[in-house]
Design an enzyme around this catalytic site. Structure first.
Site, short mmCIF file in Angstrom:
data_model
loop_
_atom_site.label_atom_id
_atom_site.label_comp_id
_atom_site.label_asym_id
_atom_site.label_seq_id
_atom_site.Cartn_x
_atom_site.Cartn_y
_atom_site.Cartn_z
N LYS A 269 -9.58 -19.45 66.12
CA LYS A 269 -10.71 -18.52 66.27
C LYS A 269 -12.00 -19.31 66.16
O LYS A 269 -12.22 -20.01 65.18
CB LYS A 269 -10.64 -17.45 65.18
CG LYS A 269 -11.92 -16.59 65.05
CD LYS A 269 -11.81 -15.51 63.97
CE LYS A 269 -13.15 -14.82 63.73
NZ LYS A 269 -13.08 -13.79 62.66
N ASP A 274 -20.73 -14.92 63.10
CA ASP A 274 -20.25 -13.53 63.11
C ASP A 274 -21.20 -12.66 62.29
O ASP A 274 -21.08 -12.58 61.07
CB ASP A 274 -18.82 -13.48 62.53
CG ASP A 274 -18.30 -12.05 62.42
OD1 ASP A 274 -18.89 -11.14 63.06
OD2 ASP A 274 -17.29 -11.86 61.72
N LYS A 281 -23.00 -6.83 59.34
CA LYS A 281 -22.60 -7.16 57.98
C LYS A 281 -23.78 -7.03 57.03
O LYS A 281 -24.92 -7.16 57.46
CB LYS A 281 -22.10 -8.62 57.92
CG LYS A 281 -20.75 -8.87 58.55
CD LYS A 281 -20.37 -10.34 58.44
CE LYS A 281 -19.03 -10.62 59.08
NZ LYS A 281 -17.89 -9.98 58.39
N ASP A 292 -17.17 -19.11 60.71
CA ASP A 292 -16.15 -18.25 61.30
C ASP A 292 -15.44 -18.93 62.48
O ASP A 292 -14.69 -18.29 63.21
CB ASP A 292 -16.77 -16.91 61.72
CG ASP A 292 -15.79 -15.76 61.66
OD1 ASP A 292 -14.73 -15.91 61.02
OD2 ASP A 292 -16.07 -14.71 62.28
N ASP A 351 -17.08 -5.54 63.94
CA ASP A 351 -16.94 -6.68 63.03
C ASP A 351 -15.49 -7.19 62.98
O ASP A 351 -15.21 -8.22 62.40
CB ASP A 351 -17.41 -6.28 61.62
CG ASP A 351 -17.67 -7.50 60.74
OD1 ASP A 351 -17.69 -8.63 61.27
OD2 ASP A 351 -17.86 -7.31 59.52
N GLU A 353 -13.94 -8.64 65.28
CA GLU A 353 -14.04 -9.30 66.60
C GLU A 353 -13.01 -10.40 66.79
O GLU A 353 -12.59 -10.68 67.91
CB GLU A 353 -15.46 -9.85 66.78
CG GLU A 353 -15.74 -11.21 66.13
CD GLU A 353 -15.59 -11.23 64.60
OE1 GLU A 353 -15.75 -10.17 63.98
OE2 GLU A 353 -15.28 -12.31 64.05
N ARG A 355 -9.81 -10.76 66.11
CA ARG A 355 -8.51 -10.41 66.69
C ARG A 355 -8.62 -10.12 68.18
O ARG A 355 -7.64 -10.27 68.92
CB ARG A 355 -7.93 -9.21 65.93
CG ARG A 355 -8.71 -7.95 66.05
CD ARG A 355 -8.35 -6.92 65.00
NE ARG A 355 -8.85 -7.30 63.67
CZ ARG A 355 -8.63 -6.57 62.57
NH1 ARG A 355 -7.91 -5.46 62.63
NH2 ARG A 355 -9.12 -6.96 61.42
N1 BES Z 1 -14.92 -13.25 59.96
C1 BES Z 1 -14.61 -12.06 59.27
C2 BES Z 1 -13.62 -12.25 58.11
C3 BES Z 1 -14.10 -13.11 56.97
C4 BES Z 1 -14.68 -12.52 55.85
C5 BES Z 1 -13.94 -14.47 56.99
C6 BES Z 1 -15.10 -13.30 54.80
C7 BES Z 1 -14.35 -15.26 55.93
C8 BES Z 1 -14.93 -14.67 54.83
C9 BES Z 1 -14.01 -11.06 60.24
O1 BES Z 1 -14.47 -11.12 61.54
C10 BES Z 1 -14.34 -9.69 59.73
O2 BES Z 1 -15.48 -9.36 59.70
N2 BES Z 1 -13.31 -8.92 59.36
C11 BES Z 1 -13.49 -7.61 58.87
C12 BES Z 1 -12.48 -6.70 59.53
C13 BES Z 1 -12.72 -5.24 59.28
C14 BES Z 1 -14.00 -4.80 59.97
C15 BES Z 1 -11.54 -4.48 59.80
C16 BES Z 1 -13.30 -7.64 57.36
O3 BES Z 1 -12.45 -8.40 56.88
O4 BES Z 1 -14.05 -6.96 56.68
ZN ZN Z 2 -15.19 -12.95 62.15
MN MN Z 3 -16.22 -9.98 61.83
#
Ligand code: BES
Ligand code: ZN
Ligand code: MN
Length: 507
Positions: A269, A274, A281, A292, A351, A353, A355
């Site tokens: 990825k 992000d 966020k 990210d 957010d 994104e 996947r």
């Molecule tokens: N890049 C983030 C996940 C992440 C969070 C990586 C903290 C490293 C540290 C990912 O894109 C994300 O935002 N995931 C969300 C998914 C949710 C919206 C279903 C999450 O984990 O909150």
């Molecule tokens: Zn992300």
């Molecule tokens: Mn995200």
């Protein structure tokens, strides 16, 4: 300046260096070996200090002596090794700690004894010192620059030295430096590193190292029908990219008879930033989202390391890179897009994104019909909730494959935990308006993300590693430095070694 590492068959106390670090196994006799030499040179202070500090060689114990000109090293540091049966990973760890300690103490030269008899000890020690001495100083100026850096390391050994041992040190240094490429990329700020500049970096790296590299820009992605990657990137002024690097064993590249060997695909990825997109966020901690692209950085590091190790397997490194930004053009909740493999996906939370990007890349990688397709991604905060920041969570669609990853991670010394693909949670990905929605409800978020990815791999043997926790470190620990860590790369190399061992020699 790269760290200079030399190998010598001598006593570590016989090397002129700012610091000599010596590992002591638990319960080692103070009357023999290095401890005896040390007492002979420095006198009663040695046994007295060891007694006062209750130093017995237990893991993580440390005692330091100034030699006041009585021995070649200016300072001698004893580090406890714990049990005497050391693994390669423990040698790497000792070397990293020694290098970090030496550098923090302003030493420019270090001598370190490789614990006797550990197979692969020379390579692991060289990897360790490079990893331990790593710092990201590119954007520091004046007073903020470190006053000194570790410049040379002498690895000493009591074993007989041959050409192989020296070659192993050189390989170890280069593997360590490859992992530092991942750290550099993760630490790079997002105004400098965006999909286009990441792709350029990969092309340059591949050219330098004799690897193949193909980059899909926006028109190429459109032509291929990778609408999910495009959707994620459409709110950014930096267009997305798919980067496809290939390592082919030399015998094949030279046009020789195609040797039967495995084909492996490693996917990363590569979100260079992000922000969360329209589902933005919170401001606090958003700066960490420059990292990210940790999965992508690992793939770059892996490809670089393979150009050094030259295993007899075909390895494809594929990166899906985009920047997730809110904008008038940004993708939105309720949008529906068709993925590369034809499934339609309803967007719920912009957010989630990663996947989406991975779905298109997995569908692309699957077309190569690999023996293994492994993706790694900073995918979910939920995985950090489940396992903490030090451990990644991995999923596999075959039990034997999960076992392989588990063993490889253990051998590599990386903390990874096998997570379950709980079938009942698949229900949560059902959409009223499309084939799938890309998020389920709040609970089990790392698992539902993995279940979503699984929709795009077909029957391909597949592993997904959620590295959201350990891809970046708040402070230096183990072999990792503060910031980007490269967590995962050593496990990938270990896995690849296993696949290569199963194949007949190249020729
Ligand atoms: N890049 C983030 C996940 C992440 C969070 C990586 C903290 C490293 C540290 C990912 O894109 C994300 O935002 N995931 C969300 C998914 C949710 C919206 C279903 C999450 O984990 O909150
Ligand atoms: Zn992300
Ligand atoms: Mn995200």
């Amino acid at each position: 300046m790269p760290l200079k590492i030399t190998l010598k068959a001598t006593d570590p106390l016989n090397v002129a260096a700012d610091i000599a670090v010596i590992g002591i196994v638990e319960g080692a006799s103070p009357k023999a070996g290095v401890l005896a030499t040390l007492s002979k040179a420095l006198g009663q202070i040695v046994p007295k200090t060891l007694k006062r500090e209750e130093f017995s060689g237990k893991k993580d114990q440390m005692v330091e002596f100034a030699t006041n000109g009585k021995l070649k090293p200016a300072r001698v540091v004893l580090m406890g090794l714990g049990s005497s049966a050391l693994s390669t990973a423990q040698v790497r760890l000792l070397a990293a700690k020694a290098a970090r300690f030496a550098q923090a103490g302003r030493a420019t030269s270090l001598s370190l004894e490789i614990p006797f008899g550990v197979t692969g000890g020379e390579r692991a020690a060289a990897e360790g010192v490079v990893l331990g001495a790593y710092r990201f100083t590119k954007y520091l100026t004046g007073d903020r620059l470190p006053k000194s850096s570790l410049e040379s390391v002498t690895l000493t050994t009591t074993a007989r030295l041959d050409k192989t041992a020296r070659a192993n040190v050189d390989v170890g240094r280069q593997v360590g430096e490859s992992i530092c490429l991942a750290r550099d990329l993760i630490n790079e700020p997002p105004n400098e590193l965006y999909p286009e500049s990441l792709a350029k970096y990969c092309q340059d790296m591949c050219k330098e190292r004799g690897l193949k590299c193909t980059v899909f820009d926006k028109p190429a992605l459109q032509k291929r029908g990778m609408k999910l990657i495009l959707a994620v990137g459409q709110g950014s002024t930096h267009d997305p990219r798919l980067i496809h690097m290939v390592y082919t064993p030399e015998a094949d590249a030279a046009g020789g008879k195609r040797a039967p060997r495995k084909k492996l695909v490693f996917i990363g990825k590569g979100l260079t930033f992000d922000s969360g997109g329209l589902c933005i966020k919170p401001a606090q901690g958003m700066e960490d989202m420059k990292g990210d692209m940790g999965g992508a950085a690992n793939v770059v590091a892996l490809m670089a390391a393979l150009s050094v190790l030259k295993p007899n397997v075909e390895v494809h490194g594929i990166i899906g890179s985009a920047e997730n930004m809110p904008d008038g053009d940004a993708y939105r909740p309720a949008d529906i897009f068709t993925s590369l493999d034809g499934k339609t996906v309803e967007i719920i939370n912009t957010d989630a994104e990663g996947r989406l990007v991975l779905a298109d890349v997995l569908a692309y990688g699957r077309e190569l019909k690999p023996d293994l397709m492994l993706d790694n991604a900073t995918l979910t905060g939920a995985c950090i909730v489940a396992l903490g920041t030090l451990t990644s969570g991995f999923y596999a669609n075959q039990d034997e494959l999960a076992d392989k990853v588990k063993v490889a991670a253990r051998e590599a010394g990386e903390s990874m935990w096998h997570m379950p693909l709980i079938e009942e949670l698949r229900e949560g990905l059902k959409s009223d308006w499309a084939d799938l929605k890309h998020t389920a409800d709040r609970w089990g978020g790392s698992i539902t993300a993995a279940l979503f990815l699984r929709e795009f791999v077909g029957n391909t043997p597949w592993v997904h590693i959620d590295i959201a926790g350990p891809s970046m470190a708040q402070r230096a620990y183990g072999i990792y430095s503060k910031g980007g860590t490269g967590h995962g790369v050593l496990t990938f190399l270990q896995l690849i070694e296993g696949y290569a061992a199963g194949a007949p020699a190249a020729g």
